[in-house]
Design a protein around this motif. Structure first.
Motif, PDB file in Angstrom:
ATOM      1  N   ASN A  50       0.814  -1.215   0.000  1.00 41.89           N
ATOM      2  CA  ASN A  50       0.000   0.000   0.000  1.00 41.89           C
ATOM      3  C   ASN A  50       0.848   1.266   0.000  1.00 41.89           C
ATOM      4  N   ASN A  51       2.019   1.199  -0.605  1.00 41.46           N
ATOM      5  CA  ASN A  51       2.846   2.401  -0.745  1.00 41.46           C
ATOM      6  C   ASN A  51       2.125   3.469  -1.563  1.00 41.46           C
ATOM      7  N   ASN A  52       2.380   4.729  -1.205  1.00 37.68           N
ATOM      8  CA  ASN A  52       1.793   5.880  -1.888  1.00 37.68           C
ATOM      9  C   ASN A  52       2.894   6.561  -2.690  1.00 37.68           C
ATOM     10  N   LYS A  53       2.702   6.689  -3.988  1.00 39.01           N
ATOM     11  CA  LYS A  53       3.758   7.217  -4.863  1.00 39.01           C
ATOM     12  C   LYS A  53       4.186   8.630  -4.498  1.00 39.01           C
ATOM     13  N   ASN A  54       3.355   9.366  -3.821  1.00 40.14           N
ATOM     14  CA  ASN A  54       3.664  10.763  -3.511  1.00 40.14           C
ATOM     15  C   ASN A  54       4.441  10.941  -2.204  1.00 40.14           C
ATOM     16  N   GLN A  55       4.756   9.843  -1.535  1.00 32.13           N
ATOM     17  CA  GLN A  55       5.455   9.918  -0.253  1.00 32.13           C
ATOM     18  C   GLN A  55       6.948   9.655  -0.435  1.00 32.13           C
ATOM     19  N   PRO A  56       7.770  10.166   0.497  1.00 31.71           N
ATOM     20  CA  PRO A  56       9.207   9.872   0.438  1.00 31.71           C
ATOM     21  C   PRO A  56       9.467   8.379   0.623  1.00 31.71           C
ATOM     22  N   ILE A  57      10.588   7.922   0.113  1.00 35.43           N
ATOM     23  CA  ILE A  57      10.928   6.497   0.127  1.00 35.43           C
ATOM     24  C   ILE A  57      12.001   6.224   1.179  1.00 35.43           C
ATOM     25  N   ILE A  58      11.727   5.244   2.036  1.00 35.37           N
ATOM     26  CA  ILE A  58      12.763   4.738   2.933  1.00 35.37           C
ATOM     27  C   ILE A  58      13.193   3.356   2.431  1.00 35.37           C
ATOM     28  N   MET A  59      14.460   3.227   2.228  1.00 35.04           N
ATOM     29  CA  MET A  59      15.056   1.957   1.791  1.00 35.04           C
ATOM     30  C   MET A  59      15.583   1.236   3.025  1.00 35.04           C
ATOM     31  N   VAL A  60      15.154   0.003   3.224  1.00 36.15           N
ATOM     32  CA  VAL A  60      15.700  -0.817   4.308  1.00 36.15           C
ATOM     33  C   VAL A  60      16.467  -1.950   3.650  1.00 36.15           C
ATOM     34  N   ASP A  61      17.757  -2.010   3.932  1.00 29.90           N
ATOM     35  CA  ASP A  61      18.643  -2.861   3.158  1.00 29.90           C
ATOM     36  C   ASP A  61      19.331  -3.907   4.024  1.00 29.90           C
ATOM     37  N   GLY A  62      19.504  -5.099   3.445  1.00 29.28           N
ATOM     38  CA  GLY A  62      20.318  -6.148   4.055  1.00 29.28           C
ATOM     39  C   GLY A  62      20.904  -6.996   2.949  1.00 29.28           C
ATOM     40  N   HIS A  63      22.167  -7.329   3.035  1.00 32.26           N
ATOM     41  CA  HIS A  63      22.771  -8.079   1.934  1.00 32.26           C
ATOM     42  C   HIS A  63      22.577  -9.580   2.109  1.00 32.26           C
ATOM     43  N   SER A  64      22.424 -10.255   0.975  1.00 32.58           N
ATOM     44  CA  SER A  64      22.102 -11.681   0.969  1.00 32.58           C
ATOM     45  C   SER A  64      23.324 -12.571   0.978  1.00 32.58           C
ATOM     46  N   ASP A  65      24.471 -12.049   0.557  1.00 28.53           N
ATOM     47  CA  ASP A  65      25.642 -12.906   0.375  1.00 28.53           C
ATOM     48  C   ASP A  65      26.384 -13.146   1.680  1.00 28.53           C
ATOM     49  N   GLU A  66      27.182 -14.197   1.681  1.00 24.64           N
ATOM     50  CA  GLU A  66      28.036 -14.552   2.804  1.00 24.64           C
ATOM     51  C   GLU A  66      29.464 -14.738   2.297  1.00 24.64           C
ATOM     52  N   VAL A  67      30.420 -14.682   3.211  1.00 29.50           N
ATOM     53  CA  VAL A  67      31.794 -14.973   2.826  1.00 29.50           C
ATOM     54  C   VAL A  67      31.949 -16.465   2.563  1.00 29.50           C
ATOM     55  N   GLY A  68      32.845 -16.794   1.667  1.00 29.19           N
ATOM     56  CA  GLY A  68      33.084 -18.200   1.337  1.00 29.19           C
ATOM     57  C   GLY A  68      34.341 -18.317   0.504  1.00 29.19           C
ATOM     58  N   PHE A  69      34.313 -19.257  -0.444  1.00 33.35           N
ATOM     59  CA  PHE A  69      35.511 -19.535  -1.241  1.00 33.35           C
ATOM     60  C   PHE A  69      35.091 -19.935  -2.652  1.00 33.35           C
ATOM     61  N   MET A  70      36.085 -20.068  -3.527  1.00 35.73           N
ATOM     62  CA  MET A  70      35.837 -20.495  -4.899  1.00 35.73           C
ATOM     63  C   MET A  70      36.969 -21.409  -5.358  1.00 35.73           C
ATOM     64  N   VAL A  71      36.598 -22.439  -6.104  1.00 32.23           N
ATOM     65  CA  VAL A  71      37.602 -23.362  -6.647  1.00 32.23           C
ATOM     66  C   VAL A  71      38.472 -22.621  -7.664  1.00 32.23           C
ATOM     67  N   GLN A  72      39.774 -22.670  -7.441  1.00 35.23           N
ATOM     68  CA  GLN A  72      40.711 -22.031  -8.361  1.00 35.23           C
ATOM     69  C   GLN A  72      41.346 -23.030  -9.323  1.00 35.23           C
ATOM     70  N   SER A  73      41.713 -24.203  -8.807  1.00 35.25           N
ATOM     71  CA  SER A  73      42.321 -25.231  -9.662  1.00 35.25           C
ATOM     72  C   SER A  73      42.223 -26.574  -8.956  1.00 35.25           C
ATOM     73  N   ILE A  74      42.450 -27.629  -9.720  1.00 36.57           N
ATOM     74  CA  ILE A  74      42.402 -28.993  -9.187  1.00 36.57           C
ATOM     75  C   ILE A  74      43.750 -29.646  -9.463  1.00 36.57           C
ATOM     76  N   LYS A  75      44.380 -30.132  -8.413  1.00 38.35           N
ATOM     77  CA  LYS A  75      45.725 -30.694  -8.533  1.00 38.35           C
ATOM     78  C   LYS A  75      45.676 -32.145  -9.032  1.00 38.35           C
ATOM     79  N   ALA A  76      46.821 -32.628  -9.459  1.00 40.75           N
ATOM     80  CA  ALA A  76      46.901 -33.988  -9.989  1.00 40.75           C
ATOM     81  C   ALA A  76      46.486 -35.032  -8.960  1.00 40.75           C
ATOM     82  N   ASN A  77      46.746 -34.750  -7.662  1.00 40.70           N
ATOM     83  CA  ASN A  77      46.432 -35.735  -6.617  1.00 40.70           C
ATOM     84  C   ASN A  77      44.984 -35.665  -6.137  1.00 40.70           C
ATOM     85  N   GLY A  78      44.182 -34.771  -6.751  1.00 38.74           N
ATOM     86  CA  GLY A  78      42.770 -34.688  -6.407  1.00 38.74           C
ATOM     87  C   GLY A  78      42.425 -33.683  -5.322  1.00 38.74           C
ATOM     88  N   THR A  79      43.412 -33.002  -4.781  1.00 40.52           N
ATOM     89  CA  THR A  79      43.105 -31.923  -3.840  1.00 40.52           C
ATOM     90  C   THR A  79      42.811 -30.647  -4.617  1.00 40.52           C
TER      91      THR A  79
END
Length: 354
Positions: A50-79
């Motif tokens: 029920n937002n009213n287009k003529n009213q000021p906008i408040i943005m409430v923000d929260g980020h979805s991502d988390e810290v982690g890792f990414m595969v860079q390469s795969i060694k011959a021994n499987g690690t």
């Protein structure tokens, strides 16, 4: 706090750039009481119906991502060699379980490994750890096995393998990604509570992507929403385990934190004062913080468009940017109550004074 919501959000896999599972989960929770839009960066826009287009906008923000890792390469021994996505301290990474998303969308469990101490020289024992010295072991014995049997490819996302737990003895929670799934949960619960309220502002929730790699989603989201004012929710790093009671500014069970300054932003002093006055009037405990380091989406949002008065409300979390964190239900509930009262009290005249 909706513990089932927090459990699902915490357990969901979603490192920066791979937030799909988190976004889909949030859609499930909010689809009945907000209008939803999504952009190609996987930012989610949640518009109060029920937002009213003529009213000021408040943005409430929260980020979805988390810290982690990414595969860079795969060694011959499987690690598997990997890189960090987001800010990690190398010493916190080894000997933990992770899960790797393979090309079929299935998760493969692995352990972050280093050379066993039995084979280390004295120099190696005394040397500071580096991610370059670590691998992930999934139990494979060859590169071919990793590629063909486990179907793990270069570029695959890697997520800490942690299960959410609630401690009913002292009303605390333990899990991964509280930075910033707690912020996402605050937006979900906030919008639900405000759905039938007649307000003097339009509320738009933004679930923004890629905060941990440079607040990238927030840049796009702020330029899309064009808010007049913004509240950023964060899982903020607690400092109560290594500072005394007078120095600590993010203590569990002492209320949400309002951040005056960090490396990315000086919060709007007038909006900050307004928020603190609301908390005092409503008997909501809070903690003031002046941070030397760190940054949030507020850094990008407050510089968007013609400038946006912005505050950051954080729920203290012990040990963020590691595999597991600890937080208190009370601080979350107080943060939600505080934000609700702030939004109910805002109008155009007040915002113009910021």
């Amino acid at each position: 706090m909706n513990l089932e919501l927090i459990r699902e959000l915490s357990n969901a896999s979603g490192i920066s750039g791979f937030e799909d599972e988190v976004v889909d989960l949030i859609r499930k929770y909010v689809q009945s009481y907000v209008n939803i839009e999504e952009d190609s960066l996987r930012n989610l826009y949640l518009h109060k119906k029920n937002n009213n287009k003529n009213q000021p906008i408040i943005m409430v923000d929260g980020h979805s991502d988390e810290v982690g890792f990414m595969v860079q390469s795969i060694k011959a021994n499987g690690t598997i060699k990997f890189i960090a996505i987001g800010g990690w301290v190398a010493q916190n990474i080894p000997a933990h379980r992770v899960r790797i998303k393979n090309s079929e969308g299935k998760y493969v469990t692995g352990i972050v490994a280093t050379k066993p101490p039995h084979f280390m020289s004295d120099d190696e024992r005394n040397k500071a750890l580096d991610i370059a010295d670590m691998t992930i072991d999934i139990g494979a014995t060859s590169r071919k096995e990793v590629l063909e049997d486990f179907k793990i490819e270069v570029g695959a996302p890697i997520i800490p393998d942690v299960e959410f737990k609630y401690n009913d003895i002292n009303n605390t929670i333990i899990g991964k990604a509280f930075d910033n799934r707690l912020g996402c949960a605050l937006i979900i619960e906030l919008l639900k509570e405000l759905q039938d309220e007649k307000l003097d502002v339009n509320v738009v929730g933004t679930i923004s992507s890629q905060e941990e790699v440079g607040t990238r989603g927030a840049v796009v989201a702020a330029n899309t929403v064009k808010p007049d004012v913004a509240i950023v929710f964060e899982g903020t790093p607690a400092d109560d385990t290594f500072r005394d009671e007078f120095e600590a500014q993010a203590v569990l069970k002492k209320g949400p934190q309002i951040r005056h300054r960090d490396r990315s932003m000086i919060s709007s002093p007038r909006f900050t004062k307004f928020a603190k006055d609301i908390a005092k009037k409503s008997n909501i405990s809070f903690q003031d913080a002046v941070r030397l380091g760190g940054g949030t989406n507020g850094g990008s949002i407050h510089l968007s468009n013609s400038g946006v008065p912005t505050i950051v409300i954080g729920v203290p979390v012990r040990y963020i940017h590691t595999h597991e964190g600890i937080s208190a239900v009370k601080d979350f509930d107080d943060a939600k109550k505080w934000a609700v009262e702030i939004i109910k009290s805002l109008n155009k005249e007040i915002i113009d004074e910021f």
